[in-house]
Design a protein around this motif. Structure first.
Motif, mmCIF file in Angstrom:
data_model
loop_
_atom_site.group_PDB
_atom_site.id
_atom_site.type_symbol
_atom_site.label_atom_id
_atom_site.label_comp_id
_atom_site.label_asym_id
_atom_site.label_seq_id
_atom_site.Cartn_x
_atom_site.Cartn_y
_atom_site.Cartn_z
ATOM 1 N N GLY A 157 -4.300 11.982 8.653
ATOM 2 C CA GLY A 157 -4.183 10.561 8.990
ATOM 3 C C GLY A 157 -3.149 10.244 10.051
ATOM 4 O O GLY A 157 -3.013 9.102 10.470
ATOM 5 N N ARG A 158 -2.414 11.264 10.512
ATOM 6 C CA ARG A 158 -1.385 11.034 11.544
ATOM 7 C C ARG A 158 -1.220 12.296 12.400
ATOM 8 O O ARG A 158 -0.116 12.730 12.694
ATOM 9 C CB ARG A 158 -0.046 10.634 10.902
ATOM 10 C CG ARG A 158 0.391 11.608 9.810
ATOM 11 C CD ARG A 158 1.468 11.062 8.902
ATOM 12 N NE ARG A 158 1.779 12.047 7.885
ATOM 13 C CZ ARG A 158 2.925 12.712 7.803
ATOM 14 N NH1 ARG A 158 3.900 12.465 8.650
ATOM 15 N NH2 ARG A 158 3.127 13.593 6.860
ATOM 16 N N TYR A 208 7.674 12.860 6.287
ATOM 17 C CA TYR A 208 7.761 11.416 6.529
ATOM 18 C C TYR A 208 9.217 10.970 6.709
ATOM 19 O O TYR A 208 9.485 9.769 6.799
ATOM 20 C CB TYR A 208 7.163 10.651 5.352
ATOM 21 C CG TYR A 208 5.658 10.556 5.371
ATOM 22 C CD1 TYR A 208 4.999 9.549 6.077
ATOM 23 C CD2 TYR A 208 4.875 11.462 4.679
ATOM 24 C CE1 TYR A 208 3.613 9.450 6.086
ATOM 25 C CE2 TYR A 208 3.486 11.374 4.679
ATOM 26 C CZ TYR A 208 2.867 10.365 5.382
ATOM 27 O OH TYR A 208 1.484 10.263 5.387
ATOM 28 N N SER A 258 0.850 -1.192 0.000
ATOM 29 C CA SER A 258 0.000 0.000 0.000
ATOM 30 C C SER A 258 0.881 1.236 0.000
ATOM 31 O O SER A 258 2.065 1.175 0.374
ATOM 32 C CB SER A 258 -0.912 0.023 1.229
ATOM 33 O OG SER A 258 -0.145 0.223 2.405
ATOM 34 N N LYS A 314 0.533 3.730 1.991
ATOM 35 C CA LYS A 314 0.817 4.051 3.397
ATOM 36 C C LYS A 314 2.051 3.308 3.891
ATOM 37 O O LYS A 314 2.900 3.874 4.587
ATOM 38 C CB LYS A 314 -0.391 3.706 4.277
ATOM 39 C CG LYS A 314 -0.194 4.113 5.742
ATOM 40 C CD LYS A 314 -1.384 3.742 6.592
ATOM 41 C CE LYS A 314 -1.221 4.265 8.019
ATOM 42 N NZ LYS A 314 0.024 3.849 8.670
ATOM 43 N N GLN A 315 2.147 2.047 3.510
ATOM 44 C CA GLN A 315 3.316 1.258 3.919
ATOM 45 C C GLN A 315 4.591 1.837 3.316
ATOM 46 O O GLN A 315 5.635 1.905 3.983
ATOM 47 C CB GLN A 315 3.130 -0.196 3.485
ATOM 48 C CG GLN A 315 4.102 -1.160 4.131
ATOM 49 C CD GLN A 315 3.857 -2.596 3.704
ATOM 50 O OE1 GLN A 315 3.151 -2.863 2.741
ATOM 51 N NE2 GLN A 315 4.435 -3.532 4.430
ATOM 52 N N ASP A 347 5.422 5.041 5.239
ATOM 53 C CA ASP A 347 5.941 4.718 6.585
ATOM 54 C C ASP A 347 7.377 4.216 6.539
ATOM 55 O O ASP A 347 8.095 4.300 7.538
ATOM 56 C CB ASP A 347 5.047 3.675 7.260
ATOM 57 C CG ASP A 347 3.678 4.235 7.636
ATOM 58 O OD1 ASP A 347 3.556 5.477 7.701
ATOM 59 O OD2 ASP A 347 2.738 3.438 7.845
ATOM 60 N N SER A 349 8.218 8.296 -0.711
ATOM 61 C CA SER A 349 7.070 9.170 -0.958
ATOM 62 C C SER A 349 7.078 9.643 -2.399
ATOM 63 O O SER A 349 8.096 9.559 -3.097
ATOM 64 C CB SER A 349 7.076 10.360 0.000
ATOM 65 O OG SER A 349 8.247 11.121 -0.181
#
Length: 522
Positions: free
Chosen positions: A128-129, A182, A97, A99-100, A103, A107
């Motif tokens: 979302g964070r 990130y 995903s 998001k993974q 993380d 990006s």
């Protein structure tokens, strides 16, 4: 280009070469090995490789449909590769995903920005964070953290301003700041300068230098040759889903890159102009848009078989002209004559009936129906022609016309039923142009028609414009690219702060005169 910017670019280009030589022994930050990806009817990627070193800019180039976006989607966890492996800092990764991927420090700044425009900047960055203070969002920390990132990147924006009030370039800076938030090791930038002025490009390059100093690896996707040679350390070229070559940027030239991209020499960037403008087909008198500031008392004529360019600085209200003519922007005063007869395009429906067509600048937001197939996107503007017996759609005629669009525009697609958002940007643009040609327009208006499109596809679109002009169509093209305007048009209308700065014959003008006219009312 301004001499100062040119000097800085040359100076920086030398620095890039030196950096590439200094960092040649650095370990590989990202190693993409033998990636393959199959879709029904087409092999999008075939044994592709990519190695990105820390603290370098790695340009990824290729024609539209070469597989660049598909490769990045495999890296970013949007697609699952059928074969191959991806290593990040020597560790095998397999993101499932976006998001993974985020993380884990990968990006992507997309060409088409997808932001929540009704929310402010810091909401978009930390969506979302959100930092928490007990059961509540810690607004102060979110603000301070956003300001800290902005200071690092020299971004002069208020984190509390709504994203909807920002310019395209400012939105792009917010997306880059989000990527940095990130602590990204790899940042993919997809056509980051397609909507930027030279000053904004210089600021983006400054941000990229800062990221390089922090040992971030940047994958830079662009079709702008000069830009690639200025900013890149390494260049990887793809063609038809295959890896073709990876070379240091300082060993490449524009001609070498084009040859590797298209597999042949492309000796001319523009086709030979064989159209001959005739009598006046369209006359615009003192056109003024409602809701100022916008265009004011714009007057010009368009001849049969003529390609009329519209030039001007960002904010000069070029797009507003074609929007008024197409009935999607309200007109306060002025007259429009087609073949000597006054017409009123009070809506896009009126404009289509009067045989006007408009290819908009933002193809994803105002051009395509992304979740629908090519067939629907090709025929939607001409739907009345396909209503058959019992008010049912004549699918046979729809299929026939869609196939004409695919064949005549040379659209790379496995079938008519393919979703249009799965095509490359250039192929999407070809479908949109084909859609409007099905309406058999007399006036074809193109707003930034080659934005984000590779050199080969650009040449095909230029050829198409000339062929249409030879059939007595009147063509209006808005463009931010000066070489394009000088290479393809017959005359250029120069806008300055909503007014006509001047109209010049292309063969008798130059960049300096156009820039002078564009500053006339500033």
């Amino acid at each position: 280009m301004h001499p100062y910017l040119l000097d800085r670019h040359i100076e920086w280009g030398v620095t890039m070469v030196n950096n590439a030589e200094l960092k040649s022994n650095e370990p590989c930050l990202l190693d993409v090995k033998n990636i393959s990806k199959q879709f029904p009817g087409v092999k999008a990627l075939d044994d592709v490789q990519l190695k990105v070193r820390a603290g370098t800019v790695h340009a990824l180039m290729g024609e539209n449909g070469a597989g660049k976006s598909t490769l990045m989607k495999c890296l970013f966890g949007i697609y699952y590769a059928d074969e191959g492996e991806i290593y990040l800092e020597g560790k095998k990764v397999n993101f499932t995903s976006a998001k993974q991927a985020l993380d884990n420090g990968v990006s992507m700044v997309h060409q088409e920005l997808n932001q929540v425009r009704q929310r402010n900047i810091m909401d978009n960055i930390w969506l979302g964070r959100y930092p928490q203070k007990g059961l509540f969002i810690d607004e102060d920390k979110m603000y301070d953290d956003t300001k800290k990132i902005f200071e690092q990147l020299d971004i002069q924006l208020d984190p509390r301003v709504k994203v909807g009030k920002l310019s395209v370039s400012e939105m792009q800076m917010v997306e880059i700041a989000k990527a940095v938030s990130y602590n990204s090791k790899i940042i993919v930038m997809d056509e980051p300068t397609s909507s930027l002025t030279e000053k904004e490009v210089a600021h983006l390059f400054k941000i990229i230098r800062t990221l390089k100093e922090r040992n971030v690896g940047i994958i830079y996707i662009s079709h702008k040759m000069e830009e690639i040679l200025q900013i890149s350390d390494d260049v990887t070229i793809m063609r038809d889903g295959k890896w073709i070559s990876t070379q240091p940027a300082h060993e490449l030239t524009t001609d070498k890159i084009i040859n590797l991209m298209v597999g042949r020499d492309l000796t001319h960037r523009f086709p030979e102009k064989t159209n001959i403008p005739g009598e006046t087909i369209l006359k615009v008198e003192k056109l003024t848009a409602m809701y100022q500031p916008s265009i004011q008392e714009v007057s010009f004529e368009l001849r049969k078989g003529e390609i009329l360019g519209i030039a001007g600085l960002v904010g000069s209200k070029r797009t507003e002209i074609v929007e008024c003519l197409f009935g999607i922007r309200h007109v306060e005063s002025g007259k429009v004559f087609l073949h000597g007869k006054e017409i009123h395009n009070d809506s896009s429906h009126d404009a289509i009936k009067n045989r006007f067509a408009l290819v908009t600048e933002e193809r994803r937001s105002t051009g395509i129906f992304g979740m629908l197939n090519i067939n629907f996107n090709a025929v939607i503007a001409n739907m009345e022609e396909y209503v058959g017996k019992y008010v049912l759609l004549d699918e046979t005629k729809c299929d026939k016309d869609t196939q004409w669009v695919i064949d005549s525009m040379r659209v790379k697609t496995p079938s008519q039923k393919t979703l249009i958002n799965s095509l490359s940007g250039g192929n999407q643009q070809k479908v949109i142009i084909g859609r409007w040609l099905l309406t058999q327009p007399e006036i074809l208006m193109l707003d930034e028609p080659t934005r984000g499109i590779d050199v080969g596809a650009k040449f095909e679109i230029y050829q198409l414009m000339i062929e249409l002009a030879k059939k007595d169509k009147g063509i209006i093209m808005v463009s931010s690219e000066m070489p394009e305007l000088l290479g393809i048009t017959d005359r250029i209308l120069v806008m300055s702060n909503g007014r006509v700065g001047g109209i010049v014959e292309t063969k008798n003008t130059n960049q300096e005169e156009i820039l002078r006219l564009s500053a006339k009312y500033l």
